[in-house]
Design a protein around this motif. Structure first.
Motif, short mmCIF file in Angstrom:
data_model
loop_
_atom_site.label_atom_id
_atom_site.label_comp_id
_atom_site.label_asym_id
_atom_site.label_seq_id
_atom_site.Cartn_x
_atom_site.Cartn_y
_atom_site.Cartn_z
N GLY A 275 3.16 3.23 4.27
CA GLY A 275 3.67 2.02 3.36
C GLY A 275 2.94 1.51 2.20
O GLY A 275 3.21 0.88 1.11
N VAL A 276 1.49 1.72 2.44
CA VAL A 276 0.57 1.06 1.23
C VAL A 276 0.46 1.86 0.08
O VAL A 276 0.21 1.47 -1.17
CB VAL A 276 -0.89 0.98 1.71
N ARG A 277 1.39 3.08 0.18
CA ARG A 277 1.54 3.94 -1.23
C ARG A 277 2.20 2.93 -2.41
O ARG A 277 1.97 3.55 -3.36
CB ARG A 277 1.92 5.37 -0.77
N GLU A 278 2.89 2.21 -1.65
CA GLU A 278 3.65 1.25 -2.62
C GLU A 278 2.59 0.52 -3.58
O GLU A 278 2.88 0.13 -4.59
CB GLU A 278 4.43 0.41 -1.82
N PHE A 279 1.38 0.29 -3.12
CA PHE A 279 0.51 -0.39 -3.87
C PHE A 279 -0.54 0.58 -4.55
O PHE A 279 -1.70 0.04 -4.79
CB PHE A 279 -0.21 -1.44 -2.86
N VAL B 122 -8.85 0.11 2.33
CA VAL B 122 -7.99 0.39 1.36
C VAL B 122 -8.54 1.17 0.28
O VAL B 122 -9.68 0.96 -0.16
CB VAL B 122 -7.13 -0.42 0.94
N VAL B 123 -8.25 2.48 -0.35
CA VAL B 123 -8.70 3.38 -1.26
C VAL B 123 -7.62 3.51 -2.36
O VAL B 123 -6.45 4.02 -1.77
CB VAL B 123 -8.94 4.47 -0.49
N GLY C 205 -0.57 -2.60 12.24
CA GLY C 205 -1.78 -1.77 12.92
C GLY C 205 -1.10 -0.48 13.58
O GLY C 205 -1.91 0.20 13.96
N GLY C 206 0.15 -0.30 13.19
CA GLY C 206 0.57 1.08 13.79
C GLY C 206 1.39 1.03 15.20
O GLY C 206 1.16 -0.02 15.86
N PRO C 207 2.00 2.03 15.45
CA PRO C 207 2.78 1.89 16.90
C PRO C 207 1.90 1.94 18.02
O PRO C 207 2.11 1.62 19.14
CB PRO C 207 3.59 3.10 16.77
N HIS C 208 0.48 2.37 17.96
CA HIS C 208 -0.33 2.69 19.11
C HIS C 208 -1.37 1.87 18.85
O HIS C 208 -2.53 2.14 19.67
CB HIS C 208 -0.58 4.04 19.38
N TRP C 209 -1.46 0.77 18.34
CA TRP C 209 -2.89 -0.03 18.18
C TRP C 209 -3.44 -0.48 19.40
O TRP C 209 -4.59 -0.44 19.48
CB TRP C 209 -2.75 -1.06 17.06
N ARG C 210 -2.54 -0.66 20.37
CA ARG C 210 -3.17 -1.50 21.64
C ARG C 210 -4.08 -0.34 22.59
O ARG C 210 -5.13 -0.65 22.71
CB ARG C 210 -1.99 -1.88 22.62
#
Length: 239
Positions: free
Chosen positions: A36-40, A57-58, A139-144
């Motif tokens: 989703g950060v490709r929007e930025f 972020v890069v 954090g994504g679906p598996h951050w825990r």
């Protein structure tokens, strides 16, 4: 409204090697890559520490705001993300202050607003309301499963006018300044004098701090007592 939490801190870097190096330095788990950060105009890596997050972020587009940030002052602290339980109230408050909201989103599991750094000062500030409160889409679906023990305890902002900067942040976040400190639900934002307005340092509690300091020395990073200079940010290992 309860007191906001510090949920995520972000470094803007020139290459993804910086993200890999951060993970190696701090002994972090597998990062989440958010398309989703490709929007930025960005690529990213998000590391989970407890139920909080460090992100790198890069920029991948010349027009990306993060590229302009790096062009102005090099790699460094780029964004602070806070969690609230009443984003509507905050949106109304910052609108009344004349602080521009440069990005807004309202999804079933999270709402967020990014505040313009030229208006609030020092960094991009995002305030997010997660539903349920313990979740975190970014954090994504598996951050825990990927999280390592520890927590983000603080961030330090620098400014030629630290009192003015602290007051703007306090008003926006609905807090009160206490001797250049904003006390959060489980952390703090410290304001100190500096030549430019910037997000200068992150305070971290990590259980293997001595090993991290040894790795920093081995990686050739500058270490001043318990603070590691990394990608324009001081990583302070708290005791």
């Amino acid at each position: 409204m309860t007191i906001p939490r510090l949920r995520q801190l972000v470094i803007a870097a020139a290459t993804l090697e910086t993200a890999d190096q951060l993970g190696e330095l701090l002994g972090l788990g597998e990062p989440f890559i958010d398309p989703g950060v490709r929007e930025f105009g960005l690529e990213n890596r998000v590391y989970a520490i407890g139920d909080q997050f460090l992100e790198v972020v890069v920029p991948i587009a010349e027009a990306a705001p993060a590229q302009r940030f790096i062009d102005r002052g090099g790699e460094g602290g780029y964004m602070a993300i806070f969690q609230t339980d009443d984003l509507d109230a905050l949106r109304a408050r910052v609108d009344g202050m004349g602080i521009r909201r440069v990005w807004n989103i309202d999804l079933p599991d999270i709402s967020a607003s990014h505040l313009h750094p030229a208006d609030i000062g020092g960094a991009i500030v995002s305030v997010d309301e997660a539903r349920p409160a313990g979740s975190w889409r970014w954090g994504g679906p598996h951050w825990r499963e990927q999280a390592v023990p520890g927590r983000l305890a603080s961030a330090a902002m620098e400014s030629p006018d630290p009192d003015g900067l602290a007051q703007r942040w306090a008003l926006a976040l609905g807090l009160t300044v206490d001797e250049r400190v904003l006390y959060l639900d489980d952390g703090a934002i410290v304001f100190r004098e500096g030549k430019t307005e910037r997000l200068a340092a992150f305070g971290l509690y990590l259980p293997d701090a001595e090993e991290i300091l040894e790795r920093a020395e081995a990686m050739g990073l500058d270490v001043d007592e318990r603070e590691i200079s990394f990608a324009g940010v001081g990583l302070s290992l708290l005791e």
